[in-house]
Write a protein that holds these residues in place. Sequence first.
Motif, PDB file in Angstrom:
ATOM      1  N   ALA A 211       0.767  -1.230  -0.044  1.00 26.57           N
ATOM      2  CA  ALA A 211       0.036   0.017   0.067  1.00 26.57           C
ATOM      3  C   ALA A 211       0.869   1.358   0.009  1.00 26.57           C
ATOM      4  O   ALA A 211       1.820   1.337   0.676  1.00 26.57           O
ATOM      5  N   ARG A 212       0.417   2.362  -0.665  1.00 29.10           N
ATOM      6  CA  ARG A 212       1.098   3.491  -0.927  1.00 29.10           C
ATOM      7  C   ARG A 212       0.952   4.356   0.448  1.00 29.10           C
ATOM      8  O   ARG A 212      -0.088   4.280   0.857  1.00 29.10           O
TER       9      ARG A 212
ATOM     10  N   SER B  72      -8.379   4.244  -3.459  1.00 25.28           N
ATOM     11  CA  SER B  72      -6.868   4.077  -3.765  1.00 25.28           C
ATOM     12  C   SER B  72      -6.684   2.863  -4.655  1.00 25.28           C
ATOM     13  O   SER B  72      -7.604   2.064  -4.907  1.00 25.28           O
TER      14      SER B  72
ATOM     15  N   GLU C 125      -4.858   0.342  -4.260  1.00 19.51           N
ATOM     16  CA  GLU C 125      -4.778  -1.206  -3.737  1.00 19.51           C
ATOM     17  C   GLU C 125      -6.218  -1.598  -3.582  1.00 19.51           C
ATOM     18  O   GLU C 125      -6.622  -2.626  -3.947  1.00 19.51           O
ATOM     19  N   ASP C 126      -7.277  -0.648  -3.519  1.00 18.25           N
ATOM     20  CA  ASP C 126      -8.794  -0.976  -3.383  1.00 18.25           C
ATOM     21  C   ASP C 126      -9.221  -1.411  -4.662  1.00 18.25           C
ATOM     22  O   ASP C 126     -10.059  -2.275  -4.866  1.00 18.25           O
TER      23      ASP C 126
ATOM     24  N   ASP D 198      -7.692  14.320  -1.034  1.00 16.38           N
ATOM     25  CA  ASP D 198      -7.561  13.117  -2.005  1.00 16.38           C
ATOM     26  C   ASP D 198      -8.142  11.945  -1.281  1.00 16.38           C
ATOM     27  O   ASP D 198      -8.500  10.844  -1.866  1.00 16.38           O
TER      28      ASP D 198
ATOM     29  N   SER E 188      -0.533   7.666   2.470  1.00 22.89           N
ATOM     30  CA  SER E 188      -1.525   8.397   2.207  1.00 22.89           C
ATOM     31  C   SER E 188      -1.416   9.645   1.519  1.00 22.89           C
ATOM     32  O   SER E 188      -0.348  10.286   1.889  1.00 22.89           O
ATOM     33  N   LYS E 189      -2.423   9.940   0.463  1.00 28.96           N
ATOM     34  CA  LYS E 189      -2.006  11.273  -0.115  1.00 28.96           C
ATOM     35  C   LYS E 189      -2.597  12.487   0.846  1.00 28.96           C
ATOM     36  O   LYS E 189      -2.935  12.256   2.003  1.00 28.96           O
TER      37      LYS E 189
END
Length: 286
Positions: free
Chosen positions: A204-205, A217, A219-220, A212, A207-208
């Motif tokens: 998972a990246r 996301s 991944e979702d 946003d 959080s922006k």
Amino acid sequence: MPGNEKRGANTDPDPDPAPYLFLTFEMKRADMSRPYDAKKSFWVPDGDGGFLEGMLESENGGKVQVTVGHEKKVFKKEQIQQVNPRKFEKCEDMSNLTYLNEASVLHNLRSRYQAKLIYTYSGLFCVAINPYKRYPIYTTTAVKIYLGKRRNEVPPHLFAISDTAYRNMLTKGLCQSILVTGESGAGKTENTKKVISYFAMVGARESKKVKDASKVSLEDQIVQTNPILEAFGNAKTARNDNSSRFGKFIRIHFNIKGKLAGCDIETYLLEKARITFQQEVERSYH
């Protein structure tokens, strides 16, 4: 293969996955207390495709007499198979068995399954047996058990295979492959979804910005593609209510930091004939 849903509110802690992953001391003690003779303990066929454990009494040419329970039976010598020492009961990796025969493999898988341990290694392979129940072994708590661990440091699990592939990709800089195979109803589709979910969690990246936060996301998005594919490509069969009637080749892309960068899915061998004709107990696509 059940999903990772849990009962209770979202704020409730995850159920403890340990009883479904680890062998207990009581299990080991009970197994070690069972009678065993290294020279006389053998598996014999039960007549229904399975095996029973018995004690060798005598051997005469190509025939042997074995005591099964309180009954003495005669078998051909090539029909009996040696029993492994009790220390290998519920063995996590069947490649370590002293006697790697059909009866011992089936017994090991069955005894682990009865102890609610549905994953077992066989060398490089991970064998999964569908429990047809929901076990809490795919939660965030379970992911943390396997994150960054070597395969021999944790109990058998699909997450261990996934994490090994992920770490090899990062350290070696090479693409990795996971093949999920089995008969209808074995759990291929569900296990594939668990692999994708694991990669979505570990990759998972960050959080922006807050503005946003309302966006879905990456991944979702990757995880949510499965219900769409299942709606158009899965159908009820005689053996499985949600059987995949097509093949999938899924590529998950990561950036140099090991974070998710994208995904593409190729589908093939769709069973088109199902649209116009189905067996009596089967249905067309969902």
